[in-house]
Motif scaffolding. Structure first.
Motif, PDB file in Angstrom:
ATOM      1  N   UNK A 119     -49.256  -5.127  -1.005  1.00 50.19           N
ATOM      2  CA  UNK A 119     -49.701  -3.968  -1.806  1.00 50.19           C
ATOM      3  C   UNK A 119     -50.395  -2.890  -0.993  1.00 50.19           C
ATOM      4  N   UNK A 120     -51.193  -3.270  -0.022  1.00 48.50           N
ATOM      5  CA  UNK A 120     -51.960  -2.273   0.717  1.00 48.50           C
ATOM      6  C   UNK A 120     -51.205  -1.612   1.838  1.00 48.50           C
ATOM      7  N   UNK A 121     -49.929  -1.998   2.050  1.00 53.09           N
ATOM      8  CA  UNK A 121     -49.169  -1.409   3.140  1.00 53.09           C
ATOM      9  C   UNK A 121     -49.682  -1.870   4.489  1.00 53.09           C
ATOM     10  N   UNK A 122     -49.560  -1.018   5.469  1.00 57.01           N
ATOM     11  CA  UNK A 122     -49.999  -1.367   6.806  1.00 57.01           C
ATOM     12  C   UNK A 122     -48.939  -2.154   7.557  1.00 57.01           C
ATOM     13  N   UNK A 123     -49.351  -2.717   8.669  1.00 57.02           N
ATOM     14  CA  UNK A 123     -48.468  -3.491   9.542  1.00 57.02           C
ATOM     15  C   UNK A 123     -48.859  -4.952   9.487  1.00 57.02           C
ATOM     16  N   UNK A 124     -47.927  -5.830   9.109  1.00 57.39           N
ATOM     17  CA  UNK A 124     -48.204  -7.264   9.071  1.00 57.39           C
ATOM     18  C   UNK A 124     -48.265  -7.782  10.509  1.00 57.39           C
ATOM     19  N   UNK A 125     -49.412  -8.343  10.891  1.00 61.72           N
ATOM     20  CA  UNK A 125     -49.604  -8.824  12.267  1.00 61.72           C
ATOM     21  C   UNK A 125     -49.680 -10.331  12.359  1.00 61.72           C
ATOM     22  N   UNK A 126     -49.856 -11.039  11.249  1.00 63.53           N
ATOM     23  CA  UNK A 126     -49.908 -12.504  11.264  1.00 63.53           C
ATOM     24  C   UNK A 126     -49.695 -13.012   9.849  1.00 63.53           C
ATOM     25  N   UNK A 127     -49.153 -14.213   9.732  1.00 63.12           N
ATOM     26  CA  UNK A 127     -48.918 -14.814   8.418  1.00 63.12           C
ATOM     27  C   UNK A 127     -48.701 -16.309   8.584  1.00 63.12           C
ATOM     28  N   UNK A 128     -48.994 -17.071   7.530  1.00 66.30           N
ATOM     29  CA  UNK A 128     -48.753 -18.509   7.527  1.00 66.30           C
ATOM     30  C   UNK A 128     -48.776 -19.010   6.087  1.00 66.30           C
ATOM     31  N   UNK A 188     -52.035 -11.249   7.191  1.00 68.34           N
ATOM     32  CA  UNK A 188     -53.029 -10.378   7.813  1.00 68.34           C
ATOM     33  C   UNK A 188     -52.333  -9.068   8.163  1.00 68.34           C
ATOM     34  N   UNK A 189     -52.834  -7.964   7.638  1.00 61.47           N
ATOM     35  CA  UNK A 189     -52.235  -6.650   7.854  1.00 61.47           C
ATOM     36  C   UNK A 189     -53.208  -5.743   8.595  1.00 61.47           C
ATOM     37  N   UNK A 190     -52.657  -4.924   9.456  1.00 63.62           N
ATOM     38  CA  UNK A 190     -53.456  -3.978  10.235  1.00 63.62           C
ATOM     39  C   UNK A 190     -53.266  -2.575   9.688  1.00 63.62           C
ATOM     40  N   UNK A 216     -54.669   0.175  11.455  1.00 59.52           N
ATOM     41  CA  UNK A 216     -55.109   0.959  12.616  1.00 59.52           C
ATOM     42  C   UNK A 216     -56.600   0.805  12.901  1.00 59.52           C
ATOM     43  N   UNK A 217     -57.459   0.933  11.905  1.00 61.77           N
ATOM     44  CA  UNK A 217     -58.899   0.840  12.149  1.00 61.77           C
ATOM     45  C   UNK A 217     -59.532  -0.347  11.427  1.00 61.77           C
ATOM     46  N   UNK A 218     -58.750  -1.085  10.641  1.00 63.82           N
ATOM     47  CA  UNK A 218     -59.302  -2.231   9.929  1.00 63.82           C
ATOM     48  C   UNK A 218     -58.193  -3.241   9.646  1.00 63.82           C
ATOM     49  N   UNK A 219     -58.613  -4.430   9.268  1.00 61.89           N
ATOM     50  CA  UNK A 219     -57.703  -5.497   8.890  1.00 61.89           C
ATOM     51  C   UNK A 219     -57.861  -5.793   7.408  1.00 61.89           C
ATOM     52  N   UNK A 220     -56.769  -6.103   6.753  1.00 61.26           N
ATOM     53  CA  UNK A 220     -56.832  -6.585   5.378  1.00 61.26           C
ATOM     54  C   UNK A 220     -56.156  -7.955   5.320  1.00 61.26           C
ATOM     55  N   UNK A 221     -56.623  -8.794   4.400  1.00 58.90           N
ATOM     56  CA  UNK A 221     -56.168 -10.179   4.308  1.00 58.90           C
ATOM     57  C   UNK A 221     -55.704 -10.426   2.876  1.00 58.90           C
ATOM     58  N   UNK A 222     -54.444 -10.896   2.719  1.00 52.23           N
ATOM     59  CA  UNK A 222     -53.833 -11.015   1.413  1.00 52.23           C
ATOM     60  C   UNK A 222     -53.273 -12.422   1.191  1.00 52.23           C
ATOM     61  N   UNK A 223     -53.206 -12.789  -0.089  1.00 52.01           N
ATOM     62  CA  UNK A 223     -52.620 -14.076  -0.477  1.00 52.01           C
ATOM     63  C   UNK A 223     -51.476 -13.829  -1.454  1.00 52.01           C
ATOM     64  N   UNK A 230     -53.325  -8.835  19.387  1.00 52.56           N
ATOM     65  CA  UNK A 230     -52.393  -9.549  18.526  1.00 52.56           C
ATOM     66  C   UNK A 230     -53.046 -10.825  17.995  1.00 52.56           C
ATOM     67  N   UNK A 231     -52.486 -11.308  16.895  1.00 47.67           N
ATOM     68  CA  UNK A 231     -53.026 -12.494  16.245  1.00 47.67           C
ATOM     69  C   UNK A 231     -51.883 -13.420  15.848  1.00 47.67           C
ATOM     70  N   UNK A 232     -52.236 -14.677  15.613  1.00 45.35           N
ATOM     71  CA  UNK A 232     -51.306 -15.599  14.963  1.00 45.35           C
ATOM     72  C   UNK A 232     -52.101 -16.442  13.972  1.00 45.35           C
ATOM     73  N   UNK A 233     -51.427 -16.845  12.898  1.00 45.86           N
ATOM     74  CA  UNK A 233     -52.040 -17.666  11.846  1.00 45.86           C
ATOM     75  C   UNK A 233     -51.374 -19.028  11.824  1.00 45.86           C
ATOM     76  N   UNK A 234     -52.174 -20.066  11.593  1.00 49.29           N
ATOM     77  CA  UNK A 234     -51.674 -21.430  11.459  1.00 49.29           C
ATOM     78  C   UNK A 234     -52.332 -22.053  10.240  1.00 49.29           C
TER      79      UNK A 234
END
Length: 421
Positions: A285-294, A303-305, A307-314, A353-357
């Motif tokens: 919903x918040x758009x952005x760039x998805x940088x990690x998921x699990x 986890x979405x970026x 540019x200046x903040x991260x958002x976390x979605x379920x 960069x990030x990764x989720x497990x």
């Protein structure tokens, strides 16, 4: 005494050295010994003489630290430790301990470390354990590979090669690479088979490939709706999620031979591996760039970026829950969660960069690579409080973040995955 040897006397001397068999006093008859204080002797049964089912019952009860030694006893024991029955027995005895497996390939060799959990619900241990260090050079693994796990076996998938690491025996063996060389692709495990999609190589491919570990073979099972580069894979409830990345080109079959990179996607393509059909795509919903998921406990965490903040979605991926099993009540719903507490507010771009497990009910977020010094110099920010190899843990039940042990110094450009020990 004679000066020379007489053969007749020598023959008599030799004969005198052998007992006369007709002389009764020289015949010795073994007598059975009766030891009244000991029970009657019984035939001994060794551990290796047991049938496979009984031997598995014995081997499944040994501590995890002894499994590498047991695999060296003989070929039979080695294959028994690899069998699905052994994994099932360990699970029934509550002797399986999940851990996060971090893998890194450099010019000096390959390195791996594990962060163990006593149970899927508890916090991780206080430190990483270096579990693999091999002086091997696999060029296709130098770019961050994808990792997937099936029980204790972790498959390390590079652009045109694949290795299988066994957490119980510590053996690393090569396996068949996929049919279409690719990098920065999505991968996941469903029904004990590996699925890959997206990525790019010498040319973009829309093929979705399936790997069967039993036969060590790949095959094409579908073609993706959108070609993605730098995408992430996850699996819940029979669905292979291909998440984020660059959307390359248009829809499959449009006849466009050119490759045009558009924008980073914040959407997901859903592939039902049993029905062999694509479901309706979903977007963050918040758009952005998805940088990690699990995937964790029936949900997809993203986890979405921005540019200046991260958002976390379920994302609710429990498709078969609810009335009649035909579809979960909340399937497809998004919910914004508490964002991870980064030590320093930085500009998030390709250098971080990030990764989720997913482990049990926890999301393990690992900062896997970054040219942080250059980034901080460009932004003019202080380096205080920010370091590479940051590991954060999100408790999906309590809804809180906590800090775990940082990655070891030798592992920075790493890929992470859950494994079972």
């Amino acid at each position: 005494m004679s000066e020379s040897c007489n053969s007749r006397h020598f023959s008599w001397l030799m004969k005198s050295c052998f007992p006369n068999p007709n002389h009764k006093s020289l015949i010795i008859t073994p007598q059975p010994q009766h030891l009244h204080h000991n029970p009657p002797a019984v035939s001994l049964t060794t551990l290796s003489s047991l049938p496979d089912d009984l031997l598995l019952e014995c081997l499944s009860r040994v501590p995890s630290s002894s499994l590498p030694s047991l695999s060296l006893v003989c070929r039979r024991w080695f294959y028994l430790l690899l069998s699905p029955s052994f994994l099932l027995l360990r699970r029934q005895l509550h002797l399986l301990h999940p851990s996060v497996f971090a893998f890194s390939a450099t010019d000096s060799g390959v390195f791996a470390a594990t962060l163990s959990f006593s149970s899927p619900q508890r916090s991780p241990s206080s430190s990483w354990e270096l579990s693999l260090c091999l002086p091997m050079n696999t060029a296709s693994l130098h770019t961050i590979p994808r990792l997937v796990s099936i029980g204790p076996r972790v498959y390390i998938i590079g652009r045109n090669s694949m290795l299988r690491y066994n957490a119980w025996t510590h053996h690393v063996i090569p396996k068949s690479p996929f049919l279409f060389p690719r990098k920065k692709f999505a991968s996941a495990v469903l029904f004990n088979k590996i699925y890959v999609a997206g990525g790019g190589g010498s040319k973009a491919t829309s093929a979705v490939e399936e790997y069967d570990p039993e036969t060590d073979t790949w095959r094409v099972v579908a073609h993706s709706q959108r070609r993605r580069y730098g995408c992430i894979g996850a699996a819940v409830d029979g669905i292979f999620y291909v998440i984020g990345g660059l959307k390359i080109g248009g829809a499959c079959g449009n006849g466009n031979g050119g490759v045009e990179a558009h924008v980073y996607a914040c959407s997901m393509d859903l592939y039902d591996v049993e029905a062999r059909v694509w479901l309706r795509s979903r977007a963050v919903p918040g758009g952005g760039c998805v940088v990690a998921a699990c995937a964790v406990a029936g949900f997809i965490y993203v986890l979405a970026s921005h540019a200046v903040e991260l958002s976390f979605w379920r994302f609710d991926a429990r498709r078969k829950c609810g009335n009649g099993g035909g579809g979960g009540e909340g399937f497809g719903e998004w919910c914004r969660m508490i964002s991870p507490p980064m030590p320093t507010q930085i500009r998030l771009d390709g250098t971080v960069r990030f990764c989720c497990v997913g482990v049990g009910n926890k999301v393990i977020l690992v900062q896997v690579v970054g040219c942080i010094d250059d980034l901080l110099r460009r932004s003019g920010r202080s380096q205080r409080g920010l370091k590479e190899g940051l590991v954060l843990v999100y408790d999906s039940v309590g809804g809180e973040w906590s800090r775990a042990a940082d990655l070891p110094e030798v592992i920075r450009r790493a890929a992470c995955e859950k494994q079972t020990k």
